[in-house]
Design an enzyme around this catalytic site. Structure first.
Site, mmCIF file in Angstrom:
data_model
loop_
_atom_site.group_PDB
_atom_site.id
_atom_site.type_symbol
_atom_site.label_atom_id
_atom_site.label_comp_id
_atom_site.label_asym_id
_atom_site.label_seq_id
_atom_site.Cartn_x
_atom_site.Cartn_y
_atom_site.Cartn_z
ATOM 1 N N SER A 94 0.849 -1.194 0.000
ATOM 2 C CA SER A 94 0.000 0.000 0.000
ATOM 3 C C SER A 94 0.879 1.236 0.000
ATOM 4 C CB SER A 94 -0.900 0.023 1.242
ATOM 5 O OG SER A 94 -0.188 0.511 2.372
ATOM 6 N N ASP A 95 0.337 2.345 -0.500
ATOM 7 C CA ASP A 95 1.045 3.613 -0.303
ATOM 8 C C ASP A 95 0.815 4.065 1.139
ATOM 9 O OD1 ASP A 95 2.552 5.885 -0.768
ATOM 10 O OD2 ASP A 95 1.573 6.358 -2.660
ATOM 11 N N HIS A 96 1.497 5.125 1.517
ATOM 12 C CA HIS A 96 1.507 5.610 2.903
ATOM 13 C C HIS A 96 0.091 5.814 3.440
ATOM 14 C CE1 HIS A 96 2.359 8.083 6.381
ATOM 15 N NE2 HIS A 96 3.672 8.023 6.166
#
Length: 740
Positions: A266-268
């Site tokens: 996942s991104d941040h």
């Protein structure tokens, strides 16, 4: 570790150990990183019984000594001795910072781009980094979006070619183990993150399947075919469903259609943000949606850490979903050889080897081939070494030419300034320098970086005084070399803009200098296309240098002096005004297209207050040489061979007394199809060195796939008919019409 042993290892782990492997945290939780945060800073609310040294991965610690200590503690604390995976936001160079990706792609020298990526991989490897969050492959057609800088631009072919080169450079020739001096690539952001409404960061994306399959997905697919080991999800909603919880996108397209078997991160905070999107009502459901969508790593939230165990114990999800994620994490660690050597790259004598002569030479060459010559009236460039040159603007002596993402691992003090480069190419007594305006209005917003930036850049001066100093040296010059553009925080993540014109203080300076009647050559430092319509007429020459990186001053000076000749092309259109956005070259035709014959008619597709044409179009870029290009094929000679390819031949002539570096573009137009096709589409390019006074015959093979298109279900079709091929170089083009 052999696969059967790795499988047994997986099933020997407890439920808590497996869940811990899916957690990825910022290295600031372990030690001081010194890196600008790339997401919200908050209390994560991790479980009390989670030892953070037992998690799967950390990111953005780029100090080998710190990484060594963190890995030692992880190995000691982990019941099964599972090493940590170290990742980092290394986008276009580790310590040797190369030009921005949007600049590199414009070189169309994909072998050189691969070589630069190899140096980035080696410097990262020797620091102890295992994976880097790069390349960013989001197609982008709206320069208001701040992340334009790290994209290869608006074109599908360019993005695909860039992706293959960078991934090959990072990962090398893939085998069972990733070899020394290489790192795992993580492409991002899946999918269509580069098309946010209004160009606003993190905003909604809504598009047809037709555009998604033909324009946005092919670049990611090319990276997957190049064996990228990781993919990162996007922040955005795509057609109503957040990408991080999108089963159709991540399972059906990424895993099944594209055959990606690697790790999906996942991104941040993106899993936690499923709730903020209104897609889930609580963190537990966010964890459920993400793991069911196939997301393996939860970056910088406690969503998996707190919720996967109760979801599994209650029977709401199968433990096999967790096993699937952990298997991919362990498989990547195994491919990196971490079970045999947890200190990969950290046990070398030359750990921390940066800025080698070879890396810097490659950086200089890439600067020379990435800067785009957009205007050159009366051949003002290259500059005459006997002229008196007034260098005006803070980038004359400034070191902040690396761009936003370089702050993660690069150092501004390493930068070769324009002044240093010019002094190697021109007599020092013919050069004078004045700032003209302040690069930064204030240092207060830089937080912990404030003291370092102020020290390198100097105090904020009175703007009137700076203009007076600039006019004084300009008056005593033959030509003015003017540096303008953005400062590095004006581009990058979280830097969307509604206005793309130069700052008012720069416009004042330009108008004051123009009143002197001296020729002005503009050097544009930027991370995005800008609106230059107001100032373009004031300039005799314009060289787009982007953020050129560590060796920028040397490469730019080589171009200005004629030691090197510009060859780069724009990979993204420069609009005349913000009202034209989105503007890009490969638009579809309309039923009422504008042309010379009907330009005065009201009821055609046009603006009433602005031209349809951009200021500088995709593919624009001048050279110093005089040349000619043209097709050699006749219509009857072209047909598909046994491999489903056609061969096109052309002639290239260099009339000049110097070697010519030339980028040749080959475009195609399908004249009629069951789904309307773009007015023009780039399908091939060639970077060619041509000796002085030389004529050369060259050829290019075009596959049937290049002449095909996707339908709304994502299936590829070729339809027989008339095709027009355009060969473009030196600002000239030639057309070839073929029936296939």
């Amino acid at each position: 570790m052999e696969e059967n042993k790795l499988k047994k290892f997986l099933y020997s782990l407890s439920l808590k150990e497996k869940i811990a492997q899916t957690v990825q945290l910022n290295g600031d939780l372990f030690t001081e990183s010194g890196v600008i945060p790339t997401g919200p800073i908050k209390d994560l609310g991790l479980p009390d019984d989670l030892d953070i040294h037992q998690i799967g991965s950390i990111y953005n610690i780029n100090d080998p000594e710190k990484l060594k200590k963190i890995q030692q503690k992880a190995m000691k604390n982990s019941p099964h001795g599972i090493p940590l995976l170290f990742m980092s936001d290394i986008i276009y160079g580790f310590r040797t910072i190369f030009p921005l990706p949007i600049a590199q792609a414009g070189s169309y020298d994909f072998d050189l781009i691969q070589r630069a990526a190899e140096f980035t991989a080696k410097e990262s490897y020797l620091t102890g980094i295992h994976c880097i969050f790069s390349p960013m492959l989001d197609l982008v057609r709206d320069p208001r979006w701040g992340r334009v800088m790290e994209s290869p631009g608006e074109d599908v072919y360019t993005g695909k070619s860039f992706a293959k080169s960078v991934i090959s450079g990072y990962q090398g020739e893939e085998s069972r183990l990733l070899s020394e001096n290489h790192v795992a690539a993580c492409i991002k952001h899946f999918a269509a993150y580069g098309a946010p409404e209004a160009g606003r960061e993190y905003n909604t994306v809504d598009m047809s399947n037709q555009r998604l399959f033909n324009d946005y997905l092919p670049v990611y697919q090319a990276a997957i075919e190049a064996n990228t080991l990781l993919v990162m999800t996007a922040f955005n909603v795509l057609n109503g469903v957040p990408s991080t919880g999108n089963k159709w996108l991540n399972r059906d397209i990424l895993r099944e259609k594209f055959k990606f078997s690697g790790l999906l991160v996942s991104d941040h905070s993106a899993i936690e943000e499923l709730q903020a999107h209104g897609f889930t009502k609580n963190a537990k459901l966010s964890a459920k949606e993400a793991i069911e969508a196939g997301v393996d790593f939860d970056m910088m939230t406690s969503t998996y850490a707190n919720n996967l165990e109760p979801l599994i114990l209650s029977g709401e999800i199968e433990e096999s979903l967790l096993d699937e994620a952990v298997w991919r994490i362990l498989e990547l660690k195994n491919k990196l050889g971490l079970f045999e050597n947890p200190f990969r790259g950290l046990d070398k004598e030359n750990t921390g080897e940066f800025l080698t002569n070879e890396a810097k030479e490659t950086a200089v060459e890439l600067v020379e081939k990435s800067c785009v010559l957009l205007k050159n009236e009366e051949n003002i460039l290259p500059l005459n070494v006997h002229q008196k040159i007034a260098v005006v603007g803070p980038y004359g002596k400034g070191k902040f030419t690396l761009g936003f993402w370089a702050s993660v691992s690069g150092k501004a003090q390493d930068t070769v300034t324009l002044k240093e480069g010019l002094e190697q190419n021109f007599p020092k007594e013919n050069l004078s320098f004045a700032a003209g305006y302040n690069l930064f209005d204030s240092y207060e917003s830089f937080g912990p970086l404030k003291a370092g930036i102020e020290h390198l850049n100097g105090p904020i001066e009175n703007e009137e005084k700076l203009i007076e100093e600039a006019l004084e040296i300009a008056n005593d010059s033959d030509v003015i070399l003017l540096t303008v553009g953005e400062q590095f925080l004006e581009s990058g993540e979280g830097a969307s803009k509604a206005k793309l014109t130069l700052a008012k203080k720069q416009l004042r300076l330009i108008k004051a200098l123009a009143s002197l009647g001296k020729p002005i050559v503009g050097l544009l430092y930027t991370g995005r296309p800008m609106v230059l319509t107001e100032i373009e007429a004031c300039l005799s020459g314009l060289l787009l240098v982007w953020y050129p990186g560590t060796m920028g001053g040397q490469g730019i000076a080589n171009l200005l002096s004629g030691q090197a000749s510009p060859s780069a092309k724009l990979t993204m259109t420069f609009p005349r005004s913000e009202g034209q956005i989105p503007i890009y070259y490969s638009q579809n035709t309309t039923g009422r297209p504008l042309d010379e014959k009907n330009k005065d008619i009201r009821f055609v597709s046009k603006y009433t207050d602005e031209s349809n044409a951009p200021l500088y179009a995709f593919g624009a870029g001048l050279t110093y040489t005089q040349s000619e290009i043209g097709w050699l094929n006749s219509k009857k000679e072209v047909s598909f061979d046994d491999r489903g390819q056609i061969k096109l031949t052309y002639c290239l002539t260099n009339f000049s007394e110097q070697e010519s570096n030339t980028v040749v573009h080959i475009y195609m137009r399908d004249m009629s199809a069951s789904i309307v096709q773009p007015f023009r589409k780039l399908i091939a390019s060639q970077f060619i060195k041509l000796k002085p006074k030389t004529k050369e015959e060259l050829s290019v093979c075009i596959s049937k796939e290049n002449l095909s298109f996707y339908d709304n279900e994502g299936d590829l079709h070729f339809e027989a008919g008339e095709f027009r091929f355009y060969i473009v170089a030196y600002g000239q083009e030639d057309e070839l019409i073929i029936s296939l």
